[in-house]
Design an enzyme around this catalytic site. Structure first.
Site, PDB file in Angstrom:
ATOM      1  N   LYS A  27       0.829  -1.208   0.000  1.00  0.00           N
ATOM      2  CA  LYS A  27       0.000   0.000   0.000  1.00  0.00           C
ATOM      3  C   LYS A  27       0.863   1.257   0.000  1.00  0.00           C
ATOM      4  CE  LYS A  27      -2.917   0.549   3.596  1.00  0.00           C
ATOM      5  NZ  LYS A  27      -2.740   1.801   4.372  1.00  0.00           N
ATOM      6  N   ARG A  32       2.791   5.967  -3.293  1.00  0.00           N
ATOM      7  CA  ARG A  32       3.916   6.805  -3.712  1.00  0.00           C
ATOM      8  C   ARG A  32       4.199   6.653  -5.200  1.00  0.00           C
ATOM      9  NH1 ARG A  32       4.302   5.644   1.603  1.00  0.00           N
ATOM     10  NH2 ARG A  32       5.507   6.992   3.006  1.00  0.00           N
ATOM     11  N   GLY A 100      -4.943   7.712   5.381  1.00  0.00           N
ATOM     12  CA  GLY A 100      -4.083   8.714   6.016  1.00  0.00           C
ATOM     13  C   GLY A 100      -2.875   9.022   5.148  1.00  0.00           C
ATOM     14  N   ASP A 321       1.932  -1.096  11.922  1.00  0.00           N
ATOM     15  CA  ASP A 321       0.648  -1.517  11.353  1.00  0.00           C
ATOM     16  C   ASP A 321       0.262  -2.948  11.750  1.00  0.00           C
ATOM     17  OD1 ASP A 321       0.330   0.937  10.089  1.00  0.00           O
ATOM     18  OD2 ASP A 321       1.404   0.273   8.296  1.00  0.00           O
ATOM     19  N   ARG A 393      -7.541  -3.561   9.472  1.00  0.00           N
ATOM     20  CA  ARG A 393      -6.572  -4.478  10.086  1.00  0.00           C
ATOM     21  C   ARG A 393      -7.153  -5.161  11.327  1.00  0.00           C
ATOM     22  NH1 ARG A 393      -2.624  -3.722   6.673  1.00  0.00           N
ATOM     23  NH2 ARG A 393      -1.961  -1.614   6.093  1.00  0.00           N
TER      24      ARG A 393
HETATM   25  C1  S3P Z   1       2.565   4.794   6.229  1.00  0.00           C
HETATM   26  C2  S3P Z   1       3.137   5.145   7.422  1.00  0.00           C
HETATM   27  C3  S3P Z   1       2.605   4.726   8.739  1.00  0.00           C
HETATM   28  C4  S3P Z   1       1.637   3.561   8.596  1.00  0.00           C
HETATM   29  C5  S3P Z   1       0.667   3.730   7.477  1.00  0.00           C
HETATM   30  C6  S3P Z   1       1.383   3.917   6.152  1.00  0.00           C
HETATM   31  C7  S3P Z   1       3.165   5.299   4.985  1.00  0.00           C
HETATM   32  O1  S3P Z   1       1.930   5.815   9.326  1.00  0.00           O
HETATM   33  O2  S3P Z   1       0.942   3.372   9.802  1.00  0.00           O
HETATM   34  O3  S3P Z   1      -0.189   2.619   7.379  1.00  0.00           O
HETATM   35  O4  S3P Z   1       2.819   4.815   3.899  1.00  0.00           O
HETATM   36  O5  S3P Z   1       4.007   6.208   5.068  1.00  0.00           O
HETATM   37  P1  S3P Z   1       2.741   6.918  10.176  1.00  0.00           P
HETATM   38  O6  S3P Z   1       3.854   7.349   9.341  1.00  0.00           O
HETATM   39  O7  S3P Z   1       1.760   8.016  10.446  1.00  0.00           O
HETATM   40  O8  S3P Z   1       3.153   6.199  11.414  1.00  0.00           O
END
Ligand code: S3P
Length: 436
Positions: A27, A32, A100, A321, A393
């Site tokens: 993911k 990216r 997020g 995660d 999850r």
């Molecule tokens: C991610 C970074 C993590 C992770 C998220 C994906 C990423 O979050 O928990 O599922 O792709 O950069 P944080 O960087 O906020 O810890």
């Protein structure tokens, strides 16, 4: 995507788990790949792209900003890069769904655009803290308005001149680091990010693959604005975080022997491997190799009795995660598992400490919540009713618990599994789950 209407039932395994499977694409890398390809000069092919709701929302965001993205087949995207300054104002708010990563990284990119934009998300994303990106981006010269408390929607004002900063992250977050580096592409001067603990370095590695000069080592990254991204093809490995459910499942079900192909084993992601091995798991990384510039291996997991451990705090960012899955492993292990230093779990897609503790308690597990973790007494799990709170999850972790519980586990609110793991039901059932 409220996810409130899908309930699953997971039943005890009647045989060992087995198979030779590939879980979907990573993911983090898929988000990216589409973003950087969209900002590059030239045409990039992304293969192994995760066809999840989260990453599809990111692709839609760039289509809405005028980037031509073709889908010749499932898990492949051909991205006709618009160049660093080639995006157009979207006609409507950009909906990041549950993601997020999508929202935080896009905020960094949009802060550097000439146009205004608005980022929205689903119910869960609308509760997640965005001040952690707003505050440092504002220091760089961005102008971003949020709801009270730094919550989405975010209104990003364009046409601002950004300046590089030297910034020490207060929390270990690859998302915040990445948002700032992406804003740094558009900034005057140098942007340097320092982390309290090294986090996943996909942004750094992929910017380098797209030809952007960047210096990075564990815990710091530094780049200057004013260069260009050159199109490149990206091959996305299988997502360790999706493999994680199978690593726990096969460890728990007697007789199991399962092979997971092409799994990304970037050390900033594989803390769960270390934690499970400390607990006694039998997992080997076979044929370690490179795929598209990332370390991958085939992970072979065989059943082994697990015992409780104190999870080393140093592992936490590398398995951030994977805690929902680890909670289930701990609940089924012999003895006590202590988790600490993991308060970030409270601001993920759900409050994962609370959701897992409530669910496991409903299954008869003795578990004490702490502000930054939990103390879990391992033993038998009963059947019962649990609520994933719309967290993909947590839903998949409770499905794993069903394999070894004494009765069926009914899991509410599972639709969001499609955000990260489309096809989970079929793949899991193919390995011996009894899930539907
Ligand atoms: C991610 C970074 C993590 C992770 C998220 C994906 C990423 O979050 O928990 O599922 O792709 O950069 P944080 O960087 O906020 O810890």
């Amino acid at each position: 995507m409220s996810g409130g209407n899908e309930t699953w039932t997971s039943r005890r395994a009647v045989a060992a788990l087995g198979g030779d499977v590939r879980v979907p694409g990573d993911k983090s890398i898929s988000h990216r790949a589409v973003m950087f390809a969209a900002l590059a000069d030239g045409v990039s092919q992304v293969s192994g792209f995760l066809e999840g709701e989260d990453t599809r929302a990111t692709a839609r965001a760039f289509s809405a900003m005028g980037v031509r993205i073709e889908q010749p087949s499932a898990s492949v995207r051909i991205v006709h890069g618009a160049g660093l300054h080639g995006l157009h104002a979207p006609a409507a708010a950009i909906d990041c769904g549950n993601a997020g990563t999508g929202m935080r990284l896009l905020t960094g990119i949009l802060a550097g655009q000439a146009f205004d934009s608005t980022l929205i998300g689903d119910e869960s994303l609308s509760r997640r803290p965005m001040r952690r990106v707003i505050e440092p981006l504002t220091r760089m010269g961005a102008q971003i308005a949020s709801e009270d408390g730094g919550l989405p929607p975010l209104r990003v004002h364009g046409g601002r001149e950004l300046r590089g900063i030297d910034y020490a992250l207060p929390v270990a977050s690859a998302q915040v680091k990445s948002a700032l580096l992406l804003a740094g592409l558009y900034a005057k001067g140098e942007t340097t990010i320092r982390e309290p603990h090294p986090t996943r370095d996909y942004t750094e590695r992929m910017l380098a693959a797209f030809g952007w000069p960047i210096a990075f080592s564990a815990g710091t990254a530094s780049l200057a604005g004013g260069h260009a991204l050159r199109a490149t093809d990206i091959v996305v490995p299988a997502d360790f975080s999706s493999a994680a459910f199978f690593l726990v499942a096969a460890s728990l079900v007697p007789g199991s022997d399962l092979l997971l192909r092409d799994v990304g084993i970037n050390p900033r992601r594989t803390g769960l491997l270390d934690a499970l091995r400390l607990m006694g798991a039998d997992i080997t990384a076979e044929d370690p190799r490179e795929l598209g510039g990332e370390a991958v291996a085939d992970l072979r997991v065989r059943h082994a009795p697990l015992h409780g451990v104190n999870v080393p705090e140093a592992l936490v960012p590398d398995m951030i995660d994977e805690f929902p899955a680890l909670f289930v492993a701990a609940a089924a292990a012999s003895g006590t598992t202590r988790i600490s230093g993991a308060s970030e779990l409270r601001v993920k897609e759900s409050d994962r400490i609370a959701v897992m503790a409530r669910g496991l308690r409903a299954l008869g597990v003795r578990i004490e919540e702490t502000p930054d973790g939990a103390i879990i007494e391992g033993g038998r799990l009963a059947g019962g009713e649990v609520d994933s709170a719309g967290d993909h999850r947590c839903a998949m972790s409770f499905a794993v618990a069903g394999l070894i519980a004494d009765g069926a586990i009914h899991i509410a609110d599972c639709a969001n599994v499609a955000t990260s793991f489309p096809g989970f039901l079929a793949l899991a059932n193919g390995c011996g789950f009894r899930l539907g």
